[in-house]
Scaffold this motif. Structure first.
Motif, mmCIF file in Angstrom:
data_model
loop_
_atom_site.group_PDB
_atom_site.id
_atom_site.type_symbol
_atom_site.label_atom_id
_atom_site.label_comp_id
_atom_site.label_asym_id
_atom_site.label_seq_id
_atom_site.Cartn_x
_atom_site.Cartn_y
_atom_site.Cartn_z
ATOM 1 N N VAL A 147 -5.037 69.894 10.439
ATOM 2 C CA VAL A 147 -3.862 69.621 9.605
ATOM 3 C C VAL A 147 -2.577 69.993 10.363
ATOM 4 O O VAL A 147 -2.565 70.981 11.089
ATOM 5 N N TRP A 149 1.860 70.742 10.451
ATOM 6 C CA TRP A 149 2.701 71.733 9.764
ATOM 7 C C TRP A 149 3.745 71.126 8.833
ATOM 8 O O TRP A 149 4.477 71.857 8.174
ATOM 9 N N LYS A 173 -8.859 73.456 9.258
ATOM 10 C CA LYS A 173 -8.043 74.214 10.212
ATOM 11 C C LYS A 173 -6.582 73.854 10.006
ATOM 12 O O LYS A 173 -6.127 72.778 10.387
ATOM 13 N N ASP A 205 -4.428 75.997 18.837
ATOM 14 C CA ASP A 205 -4.874 74.680 19.277
ATOM 15 C C ASP A 205 -6.278 74.733 19.898
ATOM 16 O O ASP A 205 -7.028 73.750 19.845
ATOM 17 N N THR A 223 -4.759 64.861 11.162
ATOM 18 C CA THR A 223 -3.376 64.387 11.067
ATOM 19 C C THR A 223 -2.540 65.190 12.045
ATOM 20 O O THR A 223 -2.595 66.424 12.055
ATOM 21 N N GLY A 224 -1.775 64.498 12.868
ATOM 22 C CA GLY A 224 -0.928 65.172 13.846
ATOM 23 C C GLY A 224 -0.288 64.148 14.760
ATOM 24 O O GLY A 224 -0.172 62.968 14.407
ATOM 25 N N SER A 225 0.087 64.579 15.924
ATOM 26 C CA SER A 225 0.819 63.688 16.828
ATOM 27 C C SER A 225 -0.135 62.698 17.518
ATOM 28 O O SER A 225 -1.336 62.957 17.640
ATOM 29 N N THR A 228 -1.894 64.360 20.548
ATOM 30 C CA THR A 228 -3.068 65.179 20.210
ATOM 31 C C THR A 228 -4.202 64.280 19.712
ATOM 32 O O THR A 228 -5.370 64.529 20.007
ATOM 33 N N LEU A 247 -1.557 59.557 12.741
ATOM 34 C CA LEU A 247 -0.753 60.036 13.872
ATOM 35 C C LEU A 247 0.744 59.783 13.676
ATOM 36 O O LEU A 247 1.208 59.581 12.571
ATOM 37 N N GLY A 248 1.448 59.805 14.762
ATOM 38 C CA GLY A 248 2.902 59.708 14.693
ATOM 39 C C GLY A 248 3.398 58.312 14.353
ATOM 40 O O GLY A 248 2.622 57.360 14.226
ATOM 41 N N CYS A 280 6.106 62.033 9.076
ATOM 42 C CA CYS A 280 5.531 60.945 9.870
ATOM 43 C C CYS A 280 6.160 59.619 9.474
ATOM 44 O O CYS A 280 6.405 58.754 10.310
ATOM 45 N N GLU A 378 9.745 59.594 19.128
ATOM 46 C CA GLU A 378 9.715 60.158 17.765
ATOM 47 C C GLU A 378 10.318 61.554 17.797
ATOM 48 O O GLU A 378 9.617 62.528 18.107
#
Ligand code: NAD
Length: 480
Positions: A147, A149, A173, A205, A223-225, A228, A247-248, A280, A378
């Motif tokens: 997850v 932030w 996590k 990480d 979910t993240g960049s 990653t 993602l982004g 996002c 981004e």
């Protein structure tokens, strides 16, 4: 002197609170002060959580669907009972003001309840005296949820609810920057679930990497960049884990010449700056038709001047700080790049480095080049490029000229033109004269490098399952 850090947070492994030898600080981004300490999971902690989740899986998968659904709905009720605590905690660790915290916490409650109503019924494809063929789904096993932030609760809930409804067990996590709400939520619902069904591990990480490589984890819901996401997919390949990657994005907003600048400006503003642009789906490039460019820019500037930036815990705050120092450094690069290249700031442009807390002023950049970093990348912070367009085909091409395809918006009075343009945009969600309207029943996911797979709706639910065909030959005498 600030209050001592709250050290009451723990991992939840096999239904129990567990610590680790090492801890990490959690900061309030509005003050820059540490206010909690969380354990940092070791590989051994992960192994124990996975073993517990694996042991709990057969029992949970065999629990009748209606019972699992009732429990997921009850988790929503439990969150509602504690909503006030979560609102305060979310603002403290994430920085978002009360209104955004309410959107997230009450949204999460609604999600648990609505996803709890979903199911994937068996389909009978053939039912003759000779043969019965059924298409059904089965749960995958242990799922790792990773997850970010920016929406720490909601984006965990988008994973927890469908995973549990479909009969999987899960290890959550949270981001190391915002671990508290997720640890609290998982702890708070343990009495509703058999031990091991839902665990939470706080870590950095490295923990994310171990989860994506663990042989007993069947799927990663991430979910993240985008960067990653590529690592997650590469690591998951070794054990052929299923992945859902959210993602982004670099969402374009296209503003048509027939808008009323004063009416549309606040809507565009919030499309871009909601959650302090750490979203996002924030509108990240605003293409305004030449005819109304100056008027819309000026109205945006005028509206932005009325918006209160500050500590999210204060009643009149509308935009909070940047969530973490790493992100502040990244956002600062875009300010520096615009300054170094001599782009024109219509508003803002200078970060007060002496400020207490990690604040950045709302910044509008007046028509920077299409290939500038601000337009092409981004930033994930409150600095926004305003761009001009005059030719419809050309603006559609520019909007689509990106590796991303998460969301897009079109704003205009001529609904035919709005829809015509919207349907040509390469994005998972295209909002027309609205933005950020999500639903548990509406599919959400990215095109291109904004993701793989989907969350929400029955499409999202199905991502937590295997497809299975069960074919029965009933022909008399077929086997004896
Ligand atoms: P991030 O990719 O830095 O981190 C996300 C999570 O991945 C964190 O929990 C982190 O600890 C973990 N992680 C980091 N490296 C890892 C690795 N190698 N293997 C496994 N896990 C690892 O993202 P972030 O900065 O927390 O979030 C911001 C990004 O997320 C933005 O790009 C934003 O657009 C995107 N985002 C996408 C959506 C969506 O639904 N598409 C929603 C919110 C945010």
């Amino acid at each position: 002197m600030s209050a001592p850090a709250d050290t009451s947070y723990s991992h939840i492994i096999n239904g129990e609170r567990t610590g680790s030898e090492t801890t990490a600080p959690v900061y309030n981004p509005a003050t820059g002060q540490v206010f909690a300490e969380v354990p940092v999971a070791t590989r051994n902690d992960l192994d124990r959580a996975v073993a517990a989740a694996k042991a709990a899986f057969p029992g949970w998968a065999a629990t009748p669907l209606a019972e699992r659904q009732a429990i997921v709905s009850a988790i929503g009720d439990r969150l509602e009972e504690h909503a006030e605590e979560f609102l305060a905690l979310l603002t403290a660790e994430q920085g978002k003001p009360r209104s955004m915290a309410e959107w997230e916490v009450y949204g999460s409650i609604a999600w648990f309840r609505e996803i709890a109503k979903q199911s994937l019924p068996e389909e009978v494809l053939e039912d003759t005296p000779d043969r019965k063929v059924i298409s059904r789904t089965t749960p995958l096993g242990v799922v790792g949820a990773i997850v970010p932030w920016n929406f720490p609760i909601l984006l965990a809930v988008w994973k927890i609810a469908p995973a549990l409804v479909t009969g999987n067990t899960m290890i959550v996590k949270p981001s190391p920057f915002t671990p508290l709400c997720d640890l609290k939520l998982v702890e708070l619902v343990q009495d509703l679930l058999p031990p091991g069904v839902l665990s939470a591990l706080s870590g950095d990480d490295e923990l994310g990497k171990w989860i994506t490589a663990h042989p007993d984890i069947a799927k990663i819901a991430f979910t993240g960049s985008t960067e990653t996401g590529r690592h997650v997919m590469a690591s998951a390949a070794a054990t052929l884990k299923r992945v859902t990657l959210e993602l982004g994005g670099n969402d374009p907003a296209i503003v048509l010449p027939d808008v009323d600048p004063k009416t549309v400006a606040p809507q565009i503003f919030w499309a871009a700056f909601q959650n302090n642009a750490q979203f996002c789906n924030a509108a990240k490039r605003i293409y305004i038709h030449d005819d109304v460019y100056d008027a819309v820019r000026d109205e945006l500037v005028a509206y932005a001047r009325t918006v209160v930036v500050g500590d999210g815990a204060l009643a009149d705050t509308q935009l909070g700080p940047i969530q973490n120092l790493q992100q502040l450094a990244k956002v600062t690069e875009y300010f520096d790049d615009c300054t170094a290249n001599g782009y024109t700031f219509a508003l803002g442009g200078t970060i007060d480095t002496e400020a207490e807390g990690w604040f950045v002023p709302v910044t509008l950049v007046d028509n920077p080049p299409e290939d500038s970093r601000l337009v092409a990348e981004e930033p994930f912070g409150p600095i926004l490029p305003l761009l001009k367009w005059s030719d419809e085909a050309d603006v559609i091409r520019r909007a689509n000229d990106t590796i991303w395809g998460l969301g897009a918006t079109v704003w205009g009075v001529d609904l035919e033109a709005v829809e015509r343009i919207g349907r040509q945009l390469e994005a998972g969600t295209v909002w027309l004269n609205e933005v950020h309207e999500y639903s548990p029943h509406q599919v959400f996911g990215g095109h291109k490098q904004s993701g793989i797979g989907a969350e929400n709706s029955l499409h999202g639910l199905a991502e937590y399952t295997n497809h299975q065909t069960v074919a029965l030959n009933r022909t008399p005498g077929a086997v004896g």
